[in-house]
Enzyme design. Structure first.
Site, PDB file in Angstrom:
ATOM      1  N   ASP A  66       0.877  -1.170   0.000  1.00  0.00           N
ATOM      2  CA  ASP A  66       0.000   0.000   0.000  1.00  0.00           C
ATOM      3  C   ASP A  66       0.915   1.221   0.000  1.00  0.00           C
ATOM      4  O   ASP A  66       1.772   1.356   0.892  1.00  0.00           O
ATOM      5  CB  ASP A  66      -0.849   0.039   1.273  1.00  0.00           C
TER       6      ASP A  66
ATOM      7  N   SER B 204       7.893   4.962   5.478  1.00  0.00           N
ATOM      8  CA  SER B 204       9.083   4.496   4.786  1.00  0.00           C
ATOM      9  C   SER B 204       8.831   4.354   3.299  1.00  0.00           C
ATOM     10  O   SER B 204       7.782   4.753   2.802  1.00  0.00           O
ATOM     11  CB  SER B 204       9.584   3.180   5.379  1.00  0.00           C
TER      12      SER B 204
END
Length: 293
Positions: free
Chosen positions: A108, A247
């Site tokens: 995602d 991240s």
């Protein structure tokens, strides 16, 4: 502000820069603090706290603040904030395309695609990069000339586990120590994030897309990148996960291997990220039709 388009609806929204990040990157005193918080010891310290039982007190407010749909996840009692942050999703919530021609998203994320130029340079948010700087391997750099550099940015509200995008084998793995700048757009104006940050990359030989590089990039507050030690893998198999923080995953593909879906390519050319889900088709093998099979 950072523009993101929701692929299913076509709606474009502007992602606000968090006040804390603005202070760290755009304020003199914030810059002083930034020099400390981007170091490994700070992220490790935060990560250890987030492994403790008492960190669960932050879970409910985090869910509410980031509008996380918990119906996507099995109900359970979390033992720490990191236990919650690295939670597994209900598999049916992330359908996976098994068509061999389909190149899928590993996570995602908000995706941007960059074409690697003849001189192996490409520009991300105003900063020029070369593959040699990022990979620290001159021989490997030459293999990906004219290929694609795909950036999958995960923010704190995203699902933080990621997968292998095709059947294949791991050829080589490498870890590169570095700092922990945020992967949000606020850091890119002053810092070459993909060159400076902590990162790990795997050279993968895929059944349908040849040899690719998949790289996980650590970021501000990310205590740990957890990659499973896997030699042979299947499409959709879990490759690893991030602990607390936002991240990025990078995938580097050789020339004439994939055709990027037109909407993602157009958005990327306009510096607009496209929000995608894990397992979603984002490109096709060269020569394949652009249907949804």
């Amino acid at each position: 502000m950072n523009k993101v388009v929701i692929r299913k609806t076509g709606k474009v929204y502007e992602e606000k820069i968090p006040k804390g990040a603005n202070f760290l990157y755009h304020n003199f005193f914030g810059n002083i603090i930034l020099s400390l918080v981007t170091k490994r010891f700070f992220s490790s310290f935060v990560g250890k706290y987030m492994d403790k039982k008492k960190s669960t007190k932050y879970i409910n407010s985090f869910i509410k603040k980031n509008s996380i749909d918990m119906s996507d996840y099995p109900k359970k009692e979390y033992q720490s904030f990191n236990d919650f942050f690295s939670r597994k999703i209900i598999p049916s919530k992330r359908p996976l395309s098994m068509a061999k021609k389909n190149f899928i998203s590993p996570a995602d994320a908000k995706v941007l695609v960059y074409k690697i130029k003849e001189e192996n340079k490409f520009n991300i948010k105003g900063k020029d990069y070369t593959l040699k700087e990022i990979l620290r391997d001159e021989k490997l750099e030459k293999e990906y000339k004219n290929g694609y550099f795909l950036v999958f940015r995960l923010s704190v509200d995203d699902y933080h586990r990621y997968i292998f995008i095709d059947n294949g084998v791991t050829i080589k793995e490498r870890k590169i120590n570095g700092k922990f700048h945020t992967v949000g757009p606020v850091a890119f104006k002053k810092h070459k994030v993909f060159q400076e940050n902590q990162r790990e990359y795997s050279i993968l030989k895929l059944e349908n897309f040849g040899k690719i590089i998949q790289m996980e990039v650590g970021a501000l507050m990310v205590g740990k990148i957890v990659n499973h030690q896997v030699k042979k893998f299947k499409r959709g198999q879990e490759k690893g996960y991030f602990l607390f923080g936002g991240s990025t995953i990078v995938i580097i593909v050789k020339e004439n291997i994939i055709q990027i879906d037109k909407d993602i390519l157009k958005n990327s050319l306009n510096n607009i990220e496209t929000k995608v889900k894990q397992g979603e088709v984002i490109a096709r093998k060269v020569g394949s039709s652009f249907d949804k099979v």
